[in-house]
Structures are given as C-alpha cells and as structure tokens.
Design a protein around this motif. Structure first.
Motif, short mmCIF file in Angstrom:
data_model
loop_
_atom_site.label_atom_id
_atom_site.label_comp_id
_atom_site.label_asym_id
_atom_site.label_seq_id
_atom_site.Cartn_x
_atom_site.Cartn_y
_atom_site.Cartn_z
N ASP A 92 0.85 -1.19 0.00
CA ASP A 92 0.00 0.00 0.00
C ASP A 92 0.88 1.24 0.00
N SER A 94 -0.48 4.33 -0.95
CA SER A 94 -1.47 5.40 -1.11
C SER A 94 -1.06 6.67 -0.37
N TYR A 115 -1.89 -0.85 -3.73
CA TYR A 115 -2.77 0.31 -3.51
C TYR A 115 -2.03 1.58 -3.92
N HIS A 141 -5.50 -0.91 -7.09
CA HIS A 141 -6.34 0.15 -6.53
C HIS A 141 -5.86 1.51 -7.04
#
Length: 210
Positions: A92, A94, A115, A141
């Motif tokens: 991730d 993000s 992500y 994502h």
C-alpha cells in the motif's frame, strides 16, 4: 480412559500450536523498532502516517514480509530496497507524493495487490507500464486519483483480475473488455450516467459495481 485423555490432550496441544502460528502470521507491527527486534518473524508491517527513516540494510532484514503499508508517509520516492523483498504480496503506497514507481518494482514477482490511492500527481501511463511487468499482480487500486480515463497501458496487464477506480471522475465505463482475465471492476463514486449504469446487466464478462 487414560488413552482417551491422552488423545484429547494431544489434539489440544496440536490445536494450540496451529492457533499460535496463525496468530503470529496475522500479527501486524506498527512500530519499526518493534519489528526490527525479530524482523524475520514479521509478516505484516504497517508504517502508515509516519515519518519513516529506514535504511536499505533494515528493509532487507524483513525476509518473510508479505504485507507492507506506507500510506500517507509523504514519500517522494519509493525506497529501492523494498523492491528486493521477494516475499511481498500486498503493498500500500497510497497518499504519497511520488510521480512514478521505480522500474525495479517489477522485481516483486510475488506481489498480488497494490494500492495507489490518493496519488493525484502520479504519472499513470509510466506507472502502469511498470506494474504490467508483475506476473502475479491480480488487484490494482487507483481510487481517488482524479482520473477521468485510463491510459492504453492498462491493456498491457496479463493477470489483473480486480480493478478499483472508486471516487474518480469517470463519466463512462472504461473500455477494458480486451482484458479477458478481469473479474471485477469497481466504479463507485464516479459520475456514471444512470443509462450507462444499466449496462452492468450486459455481458461484459466481469462484474461491475457502481
């Protein structure tokens, strides 16, 4: 009777051992200092919302790391040493400030999910070209990235199954039908017209969520 008691005791012991192993695997470390005490035992590492300062040598100690989140860490570049953690399955990134991913990220051959939400400054075509080289990437994502269309590089993916485009600016369904491995497309929070939403009942070959 004693034999029966021994049997129950053995089953109890085995159950505790299995349960203990599951607990250890699911334990999530939120502190780098704690994780570095026994880095080879760390499976999940959450360093989100932190100002991280991790050396290459420290990253390379996490030989069994499968899940890593660096969400909202204000990173301008992704630490190259992360791309050498071959055990990674979920990453991730993000809410950071990088423009693109390093080419070396294609070394993460076991990565299954990434992500990249809240990345409005990201060069998406270059990023997608890099990610398309990951042989086992199944879930991508790209939520809240200020997207109104997908660049053609999305068609380079060979194993992508789930694509999350929530909270963007799409006005129509992206043309990804040629990605015959796609199973799920999430378009919640976009400006898709009701008449186009009705198209989700057509046979696209994958599920669409509005």
């Amino acid at each position: 009777m004693k034999k029966l008691n021994y049997t129950f005791a053995f089953i109890f012991l085995i159950s505790n051992m299995i349960f203990g192993q599951d607990n250890e695997k699911n334990k999530e470390f939120n502190s780098l200092s704690e994780a570095l005490k026994n880095p080879e035992k760390v499976i999940r590492l959450n360093l989100s919302n932190q100002e991280i300062n991790v050396t290459d040598e420290q990253w390379l100690q996490f030989i069994n790391l499968e899940y890593l989140t660096l969400k909202n860490d204000r990173l301008k570049q992704i630490p190259i040493a992360i791309t050498k953690i071959k055990s990674l399955k979920v990453l991730d990134l993000s809410g950071n400030d990088f423009i693109k991913l390093p080419e070396e990220i294609s070394n993460l051959t076991n990565l299954e999910e990434i992500y990249l939400n809240d990345e409005k400054n990201m060069n998406l075509p270059k990023t997608l070209s890099t990610l398309a080289k990951l042989p086992n990437l199944k879930t991508l994502h790209l939520e809240n990235d200020n997207l109104s269309k997908l660049p053609s590089e999305i068609l380079e993916f060979k194993s992508l199954e789930n694509l999350y485009l929530n909270q963007n600016k799409f006005k129509k369904i992206p043309e990804i039908q040629t990605l015959d491995h796609i199973k799920y497309l999430d378009l919640r929070g976009n400006d898709i017209k009701p008449e186009l939403q009705d198209m989700k009942n057509l046979n696209f070959g994958f599920k669409i969520n509005f």
